[in-house]
Design an enzyme around this catalytic site. Structure first.
Site, mmCIF file in Angstrom:
data_model
loop_
_atom_site.group_PDB
_atom_site.id
_atom_site.type_symbol
_atom_site.label_atom_id
_atom_site.label_comp_id
_atom_site.label_asym_id
_atom_site.label_seq_id
_atom_site.Cartn_x
_atom_site.Cartn_y
_atom_site.Cartn_z
ATOM 1 N N GLU A 193 -25.675 -25.434 20.272
ATOM 2 C CA GLU A 193 -24.603 -26.343 19.879
ATOM 3 C C GLU A 193 -25.047 -27.396 18.872
ATOM 4 O OE1 GLU A 193 -22.670 -27.703 23.430
ATOM 5 O OE2 GLU A 193 -22.101 -25.670 24.003
ATOM 6 N N LYS B 34 -10.684 -25.805 27.625
ATOM 7 C CA LYS B 34 -11.251 -24.767 26.760
ATOM 8 C C LYS B 34 -10.216 -23.655 26.636
ATOM 9 C CE LYS B 34 -16.119 -25.509 28.057
ATOM 10 N NZ LYS B 34 -17.238 -25.006 28.891
#
Length: 418
Positions: free
Chosen positions: A204, A337
Site C-alpha cells: 500500500e 470496501k
C-alpha cells in the site's frame, strides 16, 4: 432520445500486486462510455462477497476468465436495453441473477465491475462528475488516513499490526493536509534510512521496516511528525489497523501477538495502555478478530467514548451483518470496501445504516488496487467523512489523492475553463 445500455464488455487486467482482476466497459446508446476496474484484498473477512477466480493452472489459479465471461454473457443479456440511471434497480437485478447470498455464482468482482461502470457511464452521459452524479450538490471532502508503515500480511516487516496511519486533523484544505503528510512521509524515510532500516515499500505504498514492535513503530511516527514541524495529536493524529483476525487462533481463543499468547481481555488492556501512552492515537481498526464479537464489544464499551473503533472484517460492508453489530454494540465506525459487498447500492445502504446508528464511516481501498479513482468520488458523494487509500507512494494509491485535489478545485470553483 431514451438512453439505454447498449453493450457491456469485461476484460482481464492486472492489479498493483500483479494479480488478474476485472475491468468493465459499459457503453450507452448515446455513445457514452463508463469504465471501472475492481480491486482485490490480501487481508479479507471470511464473510466477504466472493471474488470469483478460476483456480486452475493459469496465473497461479488467480485468473478471472469465468468472471469476465459472466459479465460478457449473463450479466450483459440481463441488463442490455435497461436505463443506466436507476443504479439500485440494476444492482438488484444482478443480485437476483446471481441468486446466492455471497455472489459466489457470478462473482462479486464481476458484479461490482458492472455496478461501478454503470454509475460512471450514467455520470458521463449526464456530463457531470461522478461525485456529483452520486451525491448531488451537497458535498464534502473526507479526512484522509495515510498508511505510511506497513506490517502484517501487507509487508514482510515482522510487525503484527498491519497498518500504521497518519491523518491531518488540522488542515486548511485537502491540499494543505496532503502537503503535511508528504513532508512527514519524506521525513520518515530519512529517519529510517539514518537508522539503517529498510525504505522499500509494501503493498500500500508505506514503508516496511523491521521496527520490531507496535510501540517502536508508533514512536517512530511521533519522531517523524515532530521532526517535520508538526504537533502529534494536535495537527497530525495516528491510527492503527491490527487486522487482528490474521493473528487470532480461533481454536485456542487467543491472539498470537508480538511473541505472546494474549486473551481478549489482555489484548484490550494492551490497547488501553497504548492509547494512554500515545494520546495521538485516535483510531483502532479491527482491534479484535471477526470471530471475537465479545472482545470487540468489550473494547467498544471501554474505549468507545475515547477513540474511534472501526469494524472492517467483522462487518465486511454487509448491511445485514452490520445491523447485528449495531445491536450488539460492536465498534463505533464502519469501514466501507466496495468489493466486500459487491455493488454500489449495497455500499450506500451500509453507509445509510451507519449514519442512522451514529457510526462514523471510512471508505477504503484494497491492497490489490488499480488506478481507478472511483472511491475518491464515492467518498465525496457519500459524505463519508474519512478515507484510507494508501501512502504517498505507488501511483494506484496517489491517484486517489490526486483526484481529491481535482475535486477540491472544482468545488472551490478554481478549475480552468476554456
Amino acid at each position: 432520445m431514451t438512453v439505454t445500455i447498449e453493450n457491456i464488455h469485461a476484460r482481464e487486467i492486472f492489479d498493483s500486486r500483479g494479480n488478474p482482476t476485472v475491468e468493465v466497459d459499459v457503453r450507452l446508446t448515446d455513445g457514452t462510455l463508463g469504465r471501472a476496474a475492481v480491486p482485490s484484498g490480501a487481508s479479507t473477512g471470511d464473510r466477504e462477497a466472493v471474488e470469483l477466480r478460476d483456480g486452475g493452472a493459469r496465473l497461479q489459479g488467480k485468473d478471472v476468465s469465468k468472471a469476465v465471461a459472466n459479465v460478457n454473457g449473463e450479466i450483459y443479456e440481463a441488463l442490455k436495453g435497461q436505463s443506466p440511471f436507476n443504479q439500485a434497480k440494476l444492482d438488484h437485478l444482478m443480485i437476483e441473477l446471481d441468486g446466492t447470498k455471497n455472489k459466489s455464482r457470478l462473482g462479486a468482482n464481476a458484479i461490482l465491475g458492472v455496478s461501478m461502470a454503470i454509475a460512471r457511464a450514467a455520470a458521463n452521459s449526464e456530463k457531470i462528475p461522478l461525485y456529483r452524479y452520486l451525491g448531488g450538490v451537497d458535498l464534502e471532502l473526507p479526512q484522509p488516513f495515510f498508511n505510511v508503515i506497513n506490517g502484517g500480511v501487507h509487508a514482510d516487516s515482522g510487525i503484527d499490526v498491519q497498518e500504521f496511519l497518519i491523518t491531518p486533523v488540522k488542515r486548511a484544505s485537502f491540499r494543505d493536509g496532503l502537503e503535511k503528510i508528504a513532508n512527514i512521509y519524506h521525513t520518515l524515510k530519512k529517519i529510517l534510512a539514518d537508522k539503517g532500516l529498510e525504505t522499500a515499500v509494501g503493498d500500500e505504498g508505506g514503508f516496511a521496516p523491521k521496527l520490531g514492535s507496535t510501540e517502536n513503530a508508533i514512536a517512530t511516527l511521533y519522531q517523524a511528525i515532530e521532526r517535520a514541524g508538526y504537533v502529534p495529536g494536535e495537527e497530525i493524529a495516528i491510527a492503527i489497523d491490527p487486522a487482528s483476525s490474521e493473528f487470532y487462533d480461533d481454536k485456542e481463543k487467543v491472539y498470537h501477538f508480538e511473541g505472546q499468547k494474549l486473551t481478549s481481555a489482555e489484548l484490550l488492556t494492551y490497547y488501553e495502555g497504548l492509547v494512554e501512552k500515545y494520546p495521538a492515537l485516535i483510531s483502532i481498526e479491527d482491534g479484535f478478530s471477526e470471530h471475537d464479537w465479545a472482545g470487540f464489544a468489550a473494547q467498544t464499551k471501554v474505549q468507545g467514548q475515547k477513540i474511534q473503533l472501526v469494524g472492517d472484517d467483522i462487518f465486511v460492508t454487509n448491511p445485514e451483518i452490520f445491523k447485528e453489530g449495531i445491536q450488539k454494540g460492536v465498534a463505533n465506525a464502519i469501514l466501507i470496501k466496495l468489493n466486500q459487498i459487491g455493488t454500489v447500492t449495497e455500499a450506500i445502504e451500509a453507509i445509510s445504516l451507519a449514519r442512522k446508528a451514529g457510526y462514523k464511516t471510512m471508505i477504503s481501498h484494497r491492497s490489490g488496487e488499480t488506478v481507478d479513482s472511483f472511491i475518491a468520488d464515492f467518498a465525496v458523494a457519500m459524505h463519508a467523512g474519512q478515507i484510507k487509500t494508501g501512502s504517498m507512494a505507488r501511483s494506484e494509491r496517489v491517484e486517489k489523492y490526486n483526484q481529491f485535489l481535482r475535486i477540491e478545485e472544482e468545488l472551490l470553483g478554481l478549475e480552468v475553463t476554456k
